[in-house]
Scaffold this active site. Structure first.
Site, PDB file in Angstrom:
ATOM      1  N   HIS A   1     -24.965  50.392 -20.994  1.00 37.40           N
ATOM      2  CA  HIS A   1     -26.006  50.346 -19.956  1.00 37.40           C
ATOM      3  C   HIS A   1     -27.116  51.385 -20.087  1.00 37.40           C
ATOM      4  O   HIS A   1     -28.105  51.314 -19.360  1.00 37.40           O
ATOM      5  CB  HIS A   1     -25.402  50.472 -18.553  1.00 37.40           C
ATOM      6  CG  HIS A   1     -24.186  49.661 -18.301  1.00 37.40           C
ATOM      7  ND1 HIS A   1     -24.147  48.299 -18.487  1.00 37.40           N
ATOM      8  CD2 HIS A   1     -22.935  50.017 -17.887  1.00 37.40           C
ATOM      9  CE1 HIS A   1     -22.934  47.853 -18.187  1.00 37.40           C
ATOM     10  NE2 HIS A   1     -22.185  48.867 -17.833  1.00 37.40           N
TER      11      HIS A   1
ATOM     12  N   ASP B   1     -18.102  50.106 -25.191  1.00 40.87           N
ATOM     13  CA  ASP B   1     -16.854  50.862 -25.266  1.00 40.87           C
ATOM     14  C   ASP B   1     -15.639  50.076 -24.812  1.00 40.87           C
ATOM     15  O   ASP B   1     -14.571  50.145 -25.436  1.00 40.87           O
ATOM     16  CB  ASP B   1     -16.973  52.188 -24.507  1.00 40.87           C
ATOM     17  CG  ASP B   1     -17.503  52.034 -23.088  1.00 40.87           C
ATOM     18  OD1 ASP B   1     -17.743  50.892 -22.627  1.00 40.87           O
ATOM     19  OD2 ASP B   1     -17.696  53.076 -22.427  1.00 40.87           O
TER      20      ASP B   1
END
Length: 479
Positions: A78, A233
Protein backbone atom coordinates in the site's frame (compact mmCIF):
# COMPACT_ATOMS: atom_id res chain seq x y z
CA UNK A 1 21.65 -23.34 -8.18
CA UNK A 2 20.50 -20.92 -5.50
CA UNK A 3 17.95 -18.09 -5.23
CA UNK A 4 17.51 -15.08 -2.97
CA UNK A 5 14.35 -13.77 -1.30
CA UNK A 6 14.21 -10.16 -0.12
CA UNK A 7 11.39 -8.95 2.14
CA UNK A 8 11.05 -5.20 2.70
CA UNK A 9 9.20 -4.94 6.00
CA UNK A 10 8.24 -1.92 8.05
CA UNK A 11 10.84 -2.43 10.77
CA UNK A 12 13.55 -4.06 8.66
CA UNK A 13 14.61 -5.71 5.43
CA UNK A 14 15.33 -9.43 5.49
CA UNK A 15 17.11 -11.59 2.94
CA UNK A 16 17.48 -15.35 2.61
CA UNK A 17 19.73 -17.45 0.38
CA UNK A 18 17.92 -20.66 -0.55
CA UNK A 19 19.14 -23.75 -2.37
CA UNK A 20 17.39 -25.60 -5.16
CA UNK A 21 16.16 -28.08 -2.53
CA UNK A 22 14.57 -25.10 -0.68
CA UNK A 23 16.97 -25.34 2.26
CA UNK A 24 17.84 -21.95 3.74
CA UNK A 25 21.62 -21.54 3.40
CA UNK A 26 22.03 -18.07 4.88
CA UNK A 27 19.99 -15.12 6.07
CA UNK A 28 20.62 -11.47 6.81
CA UNK A 29 18.70 -8.42 7.97
CA UNK A 30 18.97 -4.66 8.31
CA UNK A 31 16.78 -2.44 10.52
CA UNK A 32 14.47 0.34 9.34
CA UNK A 33 12.77 3.11 11.28
CA UNK A 34 9.43 4.87 10.77
CA UNK A 35 8.90 8.63 10.90
CA UNK A 36 5.65 9.94 12.40
CA UNK A 37 5.82 13.73 11.88
CA UNK A 38 2.11 14.26 12.63
CA UNK A 39 -0.70 12.30 14.29
CA UNK A 40 -1.82 9.49 12.01
CA UNK A 41 1.19 9.87 9.70
CA UNK A 42 3.68 7.07 8.99
CA UNK A 43 6.51 7.55 6.51
CA UNK A 44 9.85 6.15 5.37
CA UNK A 45 12.53 7.44 3.02
CA UNK A 46 12.99 5.10 0.04
CA UNK A 47 16.73 5.77 0.19
CA UNK A 48 16.73 3.92 3.52
CA UNK A 49 15.30 0.86 1.77
CA UNK A 50 18.16 0.88 -0.72
CA UNK A 51 20.73 1.23 2.05
CA UNK A 52 19.11 -1.70 3.89
CA UNK A 53 19.08 -3.80 0.71
CA UNK A 54 22.76 -3.04 0.10
CA UNK A 55 23.56 -4.10 3.66
CA UNK A 56 21.60 -7.35 3.34
CA UNK A 57 23.14 -8.22 -0.01
CA UNK A 58 26.63 -7.42 1.31
CA UNK A 59 25.99 -9.84 4.18
CA UNK A 60 24.67 -12.58 1.90
CA UNK A 61 27.58 -12.10 -0.50
CA UNK A 62 29.92 -13.40 2.21
CA UNK A 63 28.33 -16.82 1.65
CA UNK A 64 29.02 -16.80 -2.09
CA UNK A 65 26.42 -15.87 -4.68
CA UNK A 66 27.95 -17.25 -7.86
CA UNK A 67 25.22 -19.91 -8.16
CA UNK A 68 22.28 -17.48 -7.77
CA UNK A 69 19.84 -17.63 -10.69
CA UNK A 70 16.90 -15.64 -9.35
CA UNK A 71 15.83 -13.02 -6.81
CA UNK A 72 12.29 -12.68 -5.47
CA UNK A 73 10.82 -9.61 -3.81
CA UNK A 74 8.27 -9.22 -1.05
CA UNK A 75 7.30 -6.15 0.88
CA UNK A 76 4.97 -4.04 2.94
CA UNK A 77 1.91 -3.18 0.89
CA UNK A 78 0.00 0.00 0.00
CA UNK A 79 2.90 2.46 0.33
CA UNK A 80 2.82 5.46 -2.04
CA UNK A 81 6.32 5.94 -3.48
CA UNK A 82 6.11 8.96 -5.77
CA UNK A 83 8.68 9.49 -8.52
CA UNK A 84 9.12 12.25 -11.06
CA UNK A 85 9.79 11.72 -14.76
CA UNK A 86 13.46 11.08 -14.02
CA UNK A 87 12.64 8.48 -11.31
CA UNK A 88 13.70 10.83 -8.51
CA UNK A 89 11.76 10.42 -5.26
CA UNK A 90 9.44 13.40 -4.68
CA UNK A 91 8.64 12.94 -0.99
CA UNK A 92 8.87 10.32 1.78
CA UNK A 93 6.79 7.22 1.11
CA UNK A 94 3.38 7.25 2.81
CA UNK A 95 3.12 3.82 4.46
CA UNK A 96 0.37 1.24 4.88
CA UNK A 97 -0.42 2.27 8.47
CA UNK A 98 -0.73 5.98 7.66
CA UNK A 99 -4.34 7.17 8.13
CA UNK A 100 -4.13 10.81 7.03
CA UNK A 101 -6.18 10.07 3.89
CA UNK A 102 -9.30 8.91 5.74
CA UNK A 103 -11.50 11.63 4.24
CA UNK A 104 -10.22 10.94 0.73
CA UNK A 105 -10.75 7.20 1.26
CA UNK A 106 -14.36 7.78 2.32
CA UNK A 107 -14.96 9.95 -0.74
CA UNK A 108 -13.55 7.34 -3.11
CA UNK A 109 -15.41 4.54 -1.34
CA UNK A 110 -18.66 6.44 -1.86
CA UNK A 111 -18.12 6.00 -5.61
CA UNK A 112 -19.68 2.56 -6.23
CA UNK A 113 -17.18 1.79 -8.98
CA UNK A 114 -14.36 1.25 -6.49
CA UNK A 115 -15.95 -1.60 -4.54
CA UNK A 116 -17.43 -3.09 -7.71
CA UNK A 117 -14.16 -3.14 -9.64
CA UNK A 118 -11.61 -3.76 -6.87
CA UNK A 119 -13.78 -6.03 -4.70
CA UNK A 120 -12.69 -4.10 -1.61
CA UNK A 121 -13.48 -1.14 0.57
CA UNK A 122 -11.21 1.83 -0.10
CA UNK A 123 -9.32 1.82 3.19
CA UNK A 124 -7.38 4.92 4.31
CA UNK A 125 -4.15 2.94 4.21
CA UNK A 126 -4.55 1.96 0.55
CA UNK A 127 -2.58 3.76 -2.14
CA UNK A 128 -5.25 5.58 -4.18
CA UNK A 129 -6.56 7.78 -1.33
CA UNK A 130 -2.98 8.77 -0.51
CA UNK A 131 -2.60 10.17 -4.02
CA UNK A 132 -5.89 12.00 -3.61
CA UNK A 133 -4.51 13.45 -0.35
CA UNK A 134 -1.30 14.56 -2.08
CA UNK A 135 -3.34 16.17 -4.86
CA UNK A 136 -5.35 18.11 -2.29
CA UNK A 137 -2.60 19.02 0.19
CA UNK A 138 0.62 18.96 -1.85
CA UNK A 139 -0.55 19.94 -5.36
CA UNK A 140 2.93 20.99 -6.51
CA UNK A 141 4.22 17.51 -5.69
CA UNK A 142 1.25 15.81 -7.34
CA UNK A 143 1.84 17.78 -10.53
CA UNK A 144 5.36 16.32 -10.77
CA UNK A 145 4.34 12.67 -10.30
CA UNK A 146 5.58 10.60 -13.20
CA UNK A 147 5.22 7.15 -11.66
CA UNK A 148 3.69 5.61 -8.53
CA UNK A 149 5.45 2.54 -7.16
CA UNK A 150 4.81 0.26 -4.21
CA UNK A 151 7.73 -0.12 -1.78
CA UNK A 152 9.14 -3.43 -3.01
CA UNK A 153 8.75 -2.25 -6.59
CA UNK A 154 11.03 0.70 -5.87
CA UNK A 155 13.61 -1.90 -4.87
CA UNK A 156 12.90 -3.64 -8.19
CA UNK A 157 13.53 -0.38 -10.07
CA UNK A 158 16.91 -0.13 -8.36
CA UNK A 159 17.74 -3.76 -9.09
CA UNK A 160 16.57 -3.88 -12.71
CA UNK A 161 15.84 -0.37 -14.00
CA UNK A 162 12.28 -1.56 -14.74
CA UNK A 163 8.92 -0.17 -13.53
CA UNK A 164 7.02 -3.36 -12.69
CA UNK A 165 4.44 -4.46 -10.11
CA UNK A 166 2.68 -7.77 -9.56
CA UNK A 167 -0.92 -8.67 -8.92
CA UNK A 168 -1.03 -9.32 -5.16
CA UNK A 169 0.53 -5.97 -4.23
CA UNK A 170 -1.35 -4.06 -6.94
CA UNK A 171 -4.63 -5.40 -5.54
CA UNK A 172 -4.07 -3.25 -2.44
CA UNK A 173 -3.92 0.04 -4.32
CA UNK A 174 -7.66 0.54 -5.09
CA UNK A 175 -6.72 0.90 -8.78
CA UNK A 176 -6.71 -2.78 -9.80
CA UNK A 177 -9.58 -4.64 -11.41
CA UNK A 178 -8.96 -7.58 -9.08
CA UNK A 179 -11.03 -10.08 -11.03
CA UNK A 180 -9.50 -9.15 -14.40
CA UNK A 181 -5.99 -8.71 -12.89
CA UNK A 182 -5.39 -5.41 -14.71
CA UNK A 183 -5.31 -1.71 -13.93
CA UNK A 184 -8.67 0.04 -14.15
CA UNK A 185 -8.53 3.14 -16.32
CA UNK A 186 -11.75 4.43 -14.74
CA UNK A 187 -10.42 4.21 -11.18
CA UNK A 188 -7.10 5.78 -12.14
CA UNK A 189 -8.93 8.66 -13.78
CA UNK A 190 -10.98 9.15 -10.61
CA UNK A 191 -7.74 10.08 -8.82
CA UNK A 192 -6.29 12.19 -11.63
CA UNK A 193 -3.95 9.50 -12.95
CA UNK A 194 -3.58 7.35 -16.05
CA UNK A 195 -2.14 3.96 -16.89
CA UNK A 196 1.08 5.77 -17.83
CA UNK A 197 1.64 6.54 -14.13
CA UNK A 198 1.49 2.83 -13.28
CA UNK A 199 4.14 0.12 -13.60
CA UNK A 200 3.44 -2.77 -15.94
CA UNK A 201 1.98 -5.86 -14.30
CA UNK A 202 3.29 -9.43 -14.09
CA UNK A 203 2.35 -12.47 -12.04
CA UNK A 204 4.41 -13.13 -8.91
CA UNK A 205 6.09 -16.21 -10.36
CA UNK A 206 6.98 -14.54 -13.67
CA UNK A 207 10.21 -12.84 -14.67
CA UNK A 208 9.96 -9.07 -14.23
CA UNK A 209 13.48 -8.17 -15.36
CA UNK A 210 17.13 -9.03 -14.86
CA UNK A 211 19.67 -7.79 -12.36
CA UNK A 212 21.69 -4.78 -13.52
CA UNK A 213 25.22 -5.85 -14.50
CA UNK A 214 26.90 -3.38 -12.11
CA UNK A 215 25.08 -4.90 -9.14
CA UNK A 216 25.84 -8.44 -10.30
CA UNK A 217 29.55 -7.57 -10.40
CA UNK A 218 29.41 -5.90 -7.00
CA UNK A 219 28.03 -8.99 -5.25
CA UNK A 220 29.58 -11.72 -7.38
CA UNK A 221 26.41 -12.87 -9.11
CA UNK A 222 26.41 -14.25 -12.65
CA UNK A 223 24.97 -12.34 -15.59
CA UNK A 224 21.28 -12.63 -16.33
CA UNK A 225 19.93 -13.23 -12.80
CA UNK A 226 16.14 -12.95 -13.12
CA UNK A 227 13.99 -10.91 -10.74
CA UNK A 228 10.63 -12.56 -10.06
CA UNK A 229 7.44 -10.55 -9.79
CA UNK A 230 7.28 -11.51 -6.12
CA UNK A 231 4.38 -10.66 -3.84
CA UNK A 232 2.95 -8.41 -1.22
CA UNK A 233 4.12 -9.51 2.21
CA UNK A 234 1.05 -11.55 3.06
CA UNK A 235 0.71 -13.25 -0.32
CA UNK A 236 4.43 -14.05 -0.26
CA UNK A 237 4.00 -15.47 3.25
CA UNK A 238 1.19 -17.62 1.88
CA UNK A 239 3.58 -19.02 -0.73
CA UNK A 240 6.25 -19.51 1.94
CA UNK A 241 3.86 -21.34 4.26
CA UNK A 242 2.24 -23.40 1.51
CA UNK A 243 -1.11 -21.63 1.88
CA UNK A 244 -2.00 -21.71 -1.80
CA UNK A 245 -5.09 -23.95 -1.98
CA UNK A 246 -8.59 -23.24 -0.75
CA UNK A 247 -9.07 -24.34 2.86
CA UNK A 248 -5.51 -23.48 3.90
CA UNK A 249 -4.86 -20.51 6.19
CA UNK A 250 -2.30 -18.81 8.40
CA UNK A 251 -2.24 -16.31 11.21
CA UNK A 252 0.59 -13.80 11.19
CA UNK A 253 1.69 -11.91 14.28
CA UNK A 254 3.92 -9.18 12.91
CA UNK A 255 3.69 -5.43 13.32
CA UNK A 256 0.15 -5.90 12.07
CA UNK A 257 -1.92 -9.04 12.46
CA UNK A 258 -3.33 -11.04 9.57
CA UNK A 259 -5.76 -13.90 9.21
CA UNK A 260 -5.09 -15.16 5.67
CA UNK A 261 -7.01 -17.82 3.74
CA UNK A 262 -6.41 -19.05 0.20
CA UNK A 263 -9.64 -18.78 -1.80
CA UNK A 264 -11.45 -21.09 -4.21
CA UNK A 265 -11.74 -18.25 -6.72
CA UNK A 266 -12.55 -14.56 -6.88
CA UNK A 267 -15.48 -13.97 -4.52
CA UNK A 268 -15.32 -10.44 -3.07
CA UNK A 269 -17.44 -9.30 -0.12
CA UNK A 270 -16.35 -5.71 0.58
CA UNK A 271 -19.19 -5.06 3.01
CA UNK A 272 -17.45 -7.35 5.52
CA UNK A 273 -14.19 -5.28 5.41
CA UNK A 274 -12.41 -8.50 4.40
CA UNK A 275 -9.62 -7.96 1.87
CA UNK A 276 -10.06 -9.95 -1.35
CA UNK A 277 -6.79 -9.76 -3.28
CA UNK A 278 -4.96 -11.58 -6.05
CA UNK A 279 -2.58 -14.23 -4.75
CA UNK A 280 1.06 -14.16 -5.85
CA UNK A 281 0.40 -17.11 -8.17
CA UNK A 282 -1.48 -17.02 -11.50
CA UNK A 283 -5.27 -17.39 -11.47
CA UNK A 284 -5.38 -17.48 -7.68
CA UNK A 285 -6.91 -15.18 -5.08
CA UNK A 286 -6.99 -14.96 -1.32
CA UNK A 287 -8.98 -13.34 1.47
CA UNK A 288 -7.68 -11.87 4.68
CA UNK A 289 -8.72 -9.94 7.72
CA UNK A 290 -6.17 -7.37 8.82
CA UNK A 291 -5.66 -5.67 12.17
CA UNK A 292 -3.23 -2.77 12.33
CA UNK A 293 -1.48 -3.59 15.62
CA UNK A 294 -0.38 -7.06 16.75
CA UNK A 295 3.22 -7.16 17.98
CA UNK A 296 3.03 -3.38 17.56
CA UNK A 297 0.54 -3.37 20.45
CA UNK A 298 2.71 -5.60 22.63
CA UNK A 299 5.81 -3.51 21.89
CA UNK A 300 3.87 -0.35 22.77
CA UNK A 301 2.87 -1.86 26.12
CA UNK A 302 6.43 -3.04 26.74
CA UNK A 303 7.71 0.53 26.27
CA UNK A 304 4.96 1.82 28.53
CA UNK A 305 5.96 -0.43 31.44
CA UNK A 306 9.69 -0.31 30.71
CA UNK A 307 10.19 -3.98 29.92
CA UNK A 308 11.20 -6.23 27.05
CA UNK A 309 8.25 -7.65 25.11
CA UNK A 310 9.66 -11.18 25.12
CA UNK A 311 10.23 -10.95 28.88
CA UNK A 312 6.63 -9.89 29.41
CA UNK A 313 5.21 -12.92 27.64
CA UNK A 314 7.76 -15.22 29.27
CA UNK A 315 6.39 -14.20 32.69
CA UNK A 316 3.04 -15.72 31.80
CA UNK A 317 2.13 -19.37 31.95
CA UNK A 318 -0.66 -21.03 30.02
CA UNK A 319 -3.72 -18.89 29.24
CA UNK A 320 -6.21 -18.39 32.03
CA UNK A 321 -9.76 -17.11 31.94
CA UNK A 322 -9.67 -13.44 30.92
CA UNK A 323 -9.90 -11.03 33.84
CA UNK A 324 -11.90 -7.82 34.12
CA UNK A 325 -9.20 -5.81 32.35
CA UNK A 326 -9.77 -5.45 28.61
CA UNK A 327 -7.45 -4.01 25.98
CA UNK A 328 -8.54 -2.66 22.60
CA UNK A 329 -5.51 -2.70 20.25
CA UNK A 330 -6.66 0.17 18.03
CA UNK A 331 -3.54 2.29 18.47
CA UNK A 332 -3.75 3.75 14.96
CA UNK A 333 -7.29 2.91 13.86
CA UNK A 334 -8.53 -0.45 12.62
CA UNK A 335 -9.32 -2.22 9.38
CA UNK A 336 -11.22 -5.50 9.65
CA UNK A 337 -14.05 -5.39 10.52
CA UNK A 338 -14.35 -1.76 11.67
CA UNK A 339 -12.84 0.26 8.80
CA UNK A 340 -12.32 3.12 11.26
CA UNK A 341 -9.24 5.31 10.99
CA UNK A 342 -10.20 7.48 13.96
CA UNK A 343 -10.90 4.84 16.61
CA UNK A 344 -8.17 4.52 19.24
CA UNK A 345 -7.18 1.88 21.73
CA UNK A 346 -8.04 1.64 25.38
CA UNK A 347 -7.56 -0.25 28.62
CA UNK A 348 -10.85 -0.84 30.42
CA UNK A 349 -11.75 -2.48 33.69
CA UNK A 350 -8.57 -1.43 35.49
CA UNK A 351 -8.67 -2.14 39.23
CA UNK A 352 -6.35 -2.20 42.22
CA UNK A 353 -5.41 -5.78 41.46
CA UNK A 354 -4.32 -4.99 37.88
CA UNK A 355 -0.57 -5.53 37.69
CA UNK A 356 1.96 -5.77 34.86
CA UNK A 357 1.16 -9.42 34.14
CA UNK A 358 -2.57 -8.69 34.01
CA UNK A 359 -1.87 -5.91 31.54
CA UNK A 360 0.21 -8.24 29.39
CA UNK A 361 -2.55 -10.85 29.37
CA UNK A 362 -5.07 -8.18 28.41
CA UNK A 363 -2.90 -7.12 25.46
CA UNK A 364 -2.52 -10.72 24.22
CA UNK A 365 -6.25 -11.30 24.68
CA UNK A 366 -7.12 -8.04 22.92
CA UNK A 367 -5.12 -8.93 19.82
CA UNK A 368 -6.65 -12.42 19.86
CA UNK A 369 -10.14 -10.94 20.05
CA UNK A 370 -9.36 -8.60 17.14
CA UNK A 371 -8.28 -11.67 15.13
CA UNK A 372 -11.50 -13.42 16.19
CA UNK A 373 -13.38 -10.48 14.67
CA UNK A 374 -11.45 -11.17 11.46
CA UNK A 375 -12.42 -14.84 11.63
CA UNK A 376 -16.07 -13.88 11.96
CA UNK A 377 -15.79 -11.51 9.01
CA UNK A 378 -14.20 -14.22 6.88
CA UNK A 379 -16.93 -16.66 7.94
CA UNK A 380 -19.54 -14.17 6.74
CA UNK A 381 -18.09 -14.57 3.22
CA UNK A 382 -18.37 -18.35 3.45
CA UNK A 383 -14.69 -18.95 4.22
CA UNK A 384 -14.13 -21.69 6.78
CA UNK A 385 -10.88 -22.09 8.69
CA UNK A 386 -10.17 -25.50 10.20
CA UNK A 387 -6.56 -24.90 11.25
CA UNK A 388 -3.95 -22.16 11.14
CA UNK A 389 -0.21 -22.07 10.54
CA UNK A 390 1.50 -19.58 12.84
CA UNK A 391 3.88 -17.04 11.31
CA UNK A 392 5.61 -13.85 12.40
CA UNK A 393 7.72 -12.77 15.34
CA UNK A 394 4.83 -12.95 17.80
CA UNK A 395 4.40 -16.65 17.06
CA UNK A 396 7.44 -17.34 19.22
CA UNK A 397 5.16 -16.91 22.23
CA UNK A 398 3.49 -20.24 23.02
CA UNK A 399 1.15 -18.42 25.41
CA UNK A 400 -0.03 -16.05 22.69
CA UNK A 401 -0.65 -18.88 20.24
CA UNK A 402 -2.61 -20.82 22.85
CA UNK A 403 -4.62 -17.67 23.53
CA UNK A 404 -5.42 -17.28 19.83
CA UNK A 405 -6.30 -20.96 19.43
CA UNK A 406 -8.69 -20.71 22.38
CA UNK A 407 -10.23 -17.37 21.38
CA UNK A 408 -10.83 -18.51 17.79
CA UNK A 409 -11.63 -22.14 18.57
CA UNK A 410 -9.15 -23.28 15.91
CA UNK A 411 -5.95 -25.33 16.38
CA UNK A 412 -2.71 -23.52 15.55
CA UNK A 413 0.16 -25.40 13.91
CA UNK A 414 3.70 -24.31 14.76
CA UNK A 415 6.23 -24.94 11.98
CA UNK A 416 9.48 -26.71 12.72
CA UNK A 417 12.55 -24.53 13.18
CA UNK A 418 12.94 -22.07 10.34
CA UNK A 419 11.32 -18.98 8.88
CA UNK A 420 8.61 -19.81 6.37
CA UNK A 421 7.34 -16.25 5.94
CA UNK A 422 7.58 -13.58 3.28
CA UNK A 423 11.32 -13.73 2.52
CA UNK A 424 11.14 -17.50 2.05
CA UNK A 425 8.02 -17.11 -0.09
CA UNK A 426 9.84 -14.54 -2.22
CA UNK A 427 12.68 -17.04 -2.68
CA UNK A 428 10.17 -19.69 -3.79
CA UNK A 429 8.75 -17.25 -6.35
CA UNK A 430 12.31 -16.63 -7.57
CA UNK A 431 12.77 -20.38 -7.94
CA UNK A 432 9.58 -20.55 -10.01
CA UNK A 433 10.71 -17.66 -12.23
CA UNK A 434 14.18 -19.13 -12.72
CA UNK A 435 13.14 -22.73 -13.40
CA UNK A 436 9.56 -22.57 -14.69
CA UNK A 437 8.28 -24.51 -11.66
CA UNK A 438 4.75 -23.87 -10.45
CA UNK A 439 2.66 -23.89 -7.27
CA UNK A 440 3.56 -27.52 -6.63
CA UNK A 441 6.82 -26.42 -4.98
CA UNK A 442 4.93 -24.26 -2.45
CA UNK A 443 4.42 -27.09 0.03
CA UNK A 444 3.47 -26.57 3.69
CA UNK A 445 6.34 -26.56 6.19
CA UNK A 446 6.97 -29.48 8.54
CA UNK A 447 4.92 -28.96 11.67
CA UNK A 448 6.66 -29.23 15.03
CA UNK A 449 3.52 -29.25 17.16
CA UNK A 450 -0.15 -28.36 17.19
CA UNK A 451 -1.61 -26.05 19.84
CA UNK A 452 -5.21 -26.99 20.48
CA UNK A 453 -7.87 -24.69 21.96
CA UNK A 454 -8.23 -25.01 25.73
CA UNK A 455 -11.83 -26.13 25.75
CA UNK A 456 -12.25 -25.53 29.51
CA UNK A 457 -11.76 -21.81 28.78
CA UNK A 458 -14.05 -21.58 25.75
CA UNK A 459 -17.02 -20.16 27.62
CA UNK A 460 -14.85 -17.63 29.47
CA UNK A 461 -13.30 -16.44 26.21
CA UNK A 462 -16.72 -16.23 24.54
CA UNK A 463 -17.96 -14.02 27.39
CA UNK A 464 -14.84 -11.86 27.32
CA UNK A 465 -15.10 -11.42 23.54
CA UNK A 466 -18.70 -10.25 23.94
CA UNK A 467 -17.48 -7.63 26.44
CA UNK A 468 -14.69 -6.72 24.02
CA UNK A 469 -17.18 -6.12 21.21
CA UNK A 470 -19.36 -3.99 23.47
CA UNK A 471 -16.31 -1.97 24.52
CA UNK A 472 -15.28 -1.48 20.88
CA UNK A 473 -18.73 -0.10 20.06
CA UNK A 474 -18.58 2.23 23.05
CA UNK A 475 -15.08 3.47 22.27
CA UNK A 476 -15.99 3.90 18.61
CA UNK A 477 -18.83 6.23 19.56
CA UNK A 478 -16.34 8.47 21.39
CA UNK A 479 -13.78 8.67 18.55
Amino acid sequence: MTVIGLDLGTSGLKGVLVGEDQAVLAEASAPLSVSRPHEGWSEQNPSDWLAAAESVMDQLAKHGLSEVRGIGLSGQMHGATLLDAADEVLRPCILWNDTRAHAEAAALDADPRFRRITGNIVFPGFTAPKLAWVAAHEPATFAKVGRVLLPKDYLRLWLTGEHVAEMSDAAGTSWLDTGARDWSDDLLAATGLTRAHMPRLVEGSEVSGTLRPALAVRWGLPEGVVIAGGGGDNAASGVGAGVVEAGEAFVSLGTSGVLFAAAEGYAPAPETAVHTFCHALPNAWHQMGVILAATDALNWYARLVGADAAALTAELGAPTAPGRTLFLPYLGGERTPLNDASIRGAFLGLEHETNRAAGTRAVLDGVAFALRDCRDALAATGTRIDRLIALGGGSRSETWLATIATALGVPVDVPAAGDFGAAFGAARLALMAATGAGPEIATPPPIARRIAPITDLTAAYDDAHARYRAAARAIGSLS
